[in-house]
Design a protein around this motif. Structure first.
Motif, PDB file in Angstrom:
ATOM      1  N   ARG A 204      -3.581   4.513  -1.555  1.00  0.00           N
ATOM      2  CA  ARG A 204      -4.640   5.219  -1.184  1.00  0.00           C
ATOM      3  C   ARG A 204      -3.947   6.629  -1.067  1.00  0.00           C
ATOM      4  O   ARG A 204      -3.164   7.053  -0.202  1.00  0.00           O
ATOM      5  CB  ARG A 204      -4.052   4.472  -0.205  1.00  0.00           C
ATOM      6  CG  ARG A 204      -4.836   3.458   0.085  1.00  0.00           C
ATOM      7  CD  ARG A 204      -6.703   2.875  -0.512  1.00  0.00           C
ATOM      8  NE  ARG A 204      -6.468   1.499  -0.206  1.00  0.00           N
ATOM      9  CZ  ARG A 204      -6.531   0.999  -1.804  1.00  0.00           C
ATOM     10  NH1 ARG A 204      -5.999   1.334  -2.849  1.00  0.00           N
ATOM     11  NH2 ARG A 204      -7.119   0.052  -2.093  1.00  0.00           N
TER      12      ARG A 204
ATOM     13  N   GLN B 182      -9.922   5.378   8.108  1.00  0.00           N
ATOM     14  CA  GLN B 182     -10.867   4.050   7.362  1.00  0.00           C
ATOM     15  C   GLN B 182      -9.409   3.157   6.659  1.00  0.00           C
ATOM     16  O   GLN B 182      -9.546   2.133   6.257  1.00  0.00           O
ATOM     17  CB  GLN B 182     -11.217   4.766   6.389  1.00  0.00           C
ATOM     18  CG  GLN B 182     -12.691   5.852   6.511  1.00  0.00           C
ATOM     19  CD  GLN B 182     -13.180   6.214   5.587  1.00  0.00           C
ATOM     20  OE1 GLN B 182     -12.677   6.430   4.586  1.00  0.00           O
ATOM     21  NE2 GLN B 182     -14.385   6.573   5.693  1.00  0.00           N
TER      22      GLN B 182
ATOM     23  N   TYR C 295       0.631  -1.452  -0.103  1.00  0.00           N
ATOM     24  CA  TYR C 295       0.371  -0.161  -0.018  1.00  0.00           C
ATOM     25  C   TYR C 295       0.966   1.385   0.207  1.00  0.00           C
ATOM     26  O   TYR C 295       1.904   1.252   0.993  1.00  0.00           O
ATOM     27  CB  TYR C 295      -0.994  -0.458   1.432  1.00  0.00           C
ATOM     28  CG  TYR C 295      -1.969  -1.138   1.325  1.00  0.00           C
ATOM     29  CD1 TYR C 295      -3.607  -0.708   0.584  1.00  0.00           C
ATOM     30  CD2 TYR C 295      -1.949  -2.689   1.878  1.00  0.00           C
ATOM     31  CE1 TYR C 295      -3.967  -1.587   0.428  1.00  0.00           C
ATOM     32  CE2 TYR C 295      -3.066  -3.366   1.423  1.00  0.00           C
ATOM     33  CZ  TYR C 295      -3.812  -2.699   0.909  1.00  0.00           C
ATOM     34  OH  TYR C 295      -4.790  -4.076   0.858  1.00  0.00           O
TER      35      TYR C 295
ATOM     36  N   GLU D 210      -7.271  -4.767   8.025  1.00  0.00           N
ATOM     37  CA  GLU D 210      -8.066  -6.126   7.798  1.00  0.00           C
ATOM     38  C   GLU D 210      -6.815  -7.096   6.528  1.00  0.00           C
ATOM     39  O   GLU D 210      -6.918  -8.270   6.882  1.00  0.00           O
ATOM     40  CB  GLU D 210      -9.131  -5.374   6.958  1.00  0.00           C
ATOM     41  CG  GLU D 210     -10.453  -6.942   6.464  1.00  0.00           C
ATOM     42  CD  GLU D 210     -11.300  -6.280   5.697  1.00  0.00           C
ATOM     43  OE1 GLU D 210     -12.100  -7.534   5.159  1.00  0.00           O
ATOM     44  OE2 GLU D 210     -11.514  -4.944   5.803  1.00  0.00           O
TER      45      GLU D 210
ATOM     46  N   GLU E  54      -8.472  -1.280   7.286  1.00  0.00           N
ATOM     47  CA  GLU E  54      -8.392  -1.567   5.123  1.00  0.00           C
ATOM     48  C   GLU E  54      -7.073  -2.257   5.845  1.00  0.00           C
ATOM     49  O   GLU E  54      -6.733  -4.057   5.426  1.00  0.00           O
ATOM     50  CB  GLU E  54      -8.196  -0.820   4.146  1.00  0.00           C
ATOM     51  CG  GLU E  54      -8.404  -2.116   2.786  1.00  0.00           C
ATOM     52  CD  GLU E  54      -7.835  -0.562   1.832  1.00  0.00           C
ATOM     53  OE1 GLU E  54      -7.204  -1.306   0.596  1.00  0.00           O
ATOM     54  OE2 GLU E  54      -7.986   0.714   1.749  1.00  0.00           O
TER      55      GLU E  54
END
Length: 273
Positions: A39, A50, A8, A57, A54
């Motif tokens: 992101r 948020q 990410y 998770e 993510e």
């Protein structure tokens, strides 16, 4: 390592800096497959929460993700750093070193990190996109000598999406050129690009996949037949071998993975020059 590692790129601006610096590190691990996620514009604590959810998770999955972070806002960064994922923070450690050396605190203004670099990179990317559009599918060879790479392959092997991805994401001047029956029959490169054969990169795929893709456009045609796709792909491979052109099989790799291989090849060529 064959397990895909999620990556990410998290930023309070466009994310270009996070991608650039992160990908520079990832390229050092060519045998590891990565799944990249951008992101951008995480500019508030709510946004950061948020994204952190993510990431947590994803961290509960079989492979914990790697996070490249370039958020300058301290609250945003602190929120992201609470994730269970592995975070490489490109701001906090360098900022601390600079503040200690200079004897003054930085003002930690969001997006300031990106302003000059983003402008230059944006202009480069837009010029690369224009170049890719002009030189798509052999439409033009004007200024072909400016190409960083020329993708060649039979029709519908993935030349256009790969060249556009290289242009938009990496600012690479990528042209693409089709290998048609005339060249395939003679097992030669198109005459208009032979002078720049050292910048060519070939794409292949499986006959089954190529027949299926072509069948969506011309179902039942010779163009989409297994016989034709097998013939074209075998001849294309001979051309690559004859001219010592590196190539990749697009049936087993994503556009991102192919682009990484192409970038690695370009880097190796540059180092050899």
């Amino acid at each position: 390592m064959s397990t895909v590692v999620p990556v990410y790129f998290v930023s309070d601006s466009t994310g270009i800096s996070a991608e650039t610096m992160g990908n520079a590190l990832l390229l050092q691990f060519p045998k590891v497959p990565f799944e990249r996620h951008l992101r951008p514009f995480v500019s508030s604590v709510a946004d950061a929460e948020q994204v952190r959810a993510e990431l947590d998770e994803a961290a509960a999955g079989p492979v914990s993700p790697i996070v490249f972070l370039t958020a300058v806002d301290m609250d945003v960064r602190a929120t992201i750093l609470q994730t269970r994922a592995t975070v490489i923070d490109f701001v906090s450690d360098p900022m601390g070193v600079l503040e200690q050396q200079l004897g003054v605190p930085g003002d930690h203004a969001p997006a300031r990190l990106h302003s000059v670099a983003d402008s230059q990179r944006y202009n480069r990317r837009m010029a690369a996109v224009e170049f890719a559009i002009e030189h798509d599918d052999g439409q033009s060879v004007r200024a072909i000598e400016k190409a960083d790479v020329i993708l060649i392959a039979p029709s519908r092997c993935g030349k256009t999406p790969t060249s556009m991805y290289l242009a938009l994401m990496h600012g690479i001047f990528a042209a693409n050129y089709p290998l048609v029956d005339e060249e395939l029959e003679g097992e030669v490169l198109p005459e208009t690009i032979r002078a720049v054969s050292d910048r060519c990169f070939g794409l292949l795929t499986s006959p089954q996949r190529l027949a299926a893709v072509r069948g969506e456009r011309r179902s039942g045609s010779r163009y989409a037949s297994m016989e034709q796709t097998r013939w074209e792909l075998s001849r294309a491979r001979r051309i690559y071998d004859t001219y010592r052109i590196p190539y990749v099989d697009s049936s087993t790799k994503s556009v991102e993975e192919m682009s990484t291989l192409i970038l690695q090849t370009l880097g190796q060529r540059g180092a050899a020059c």
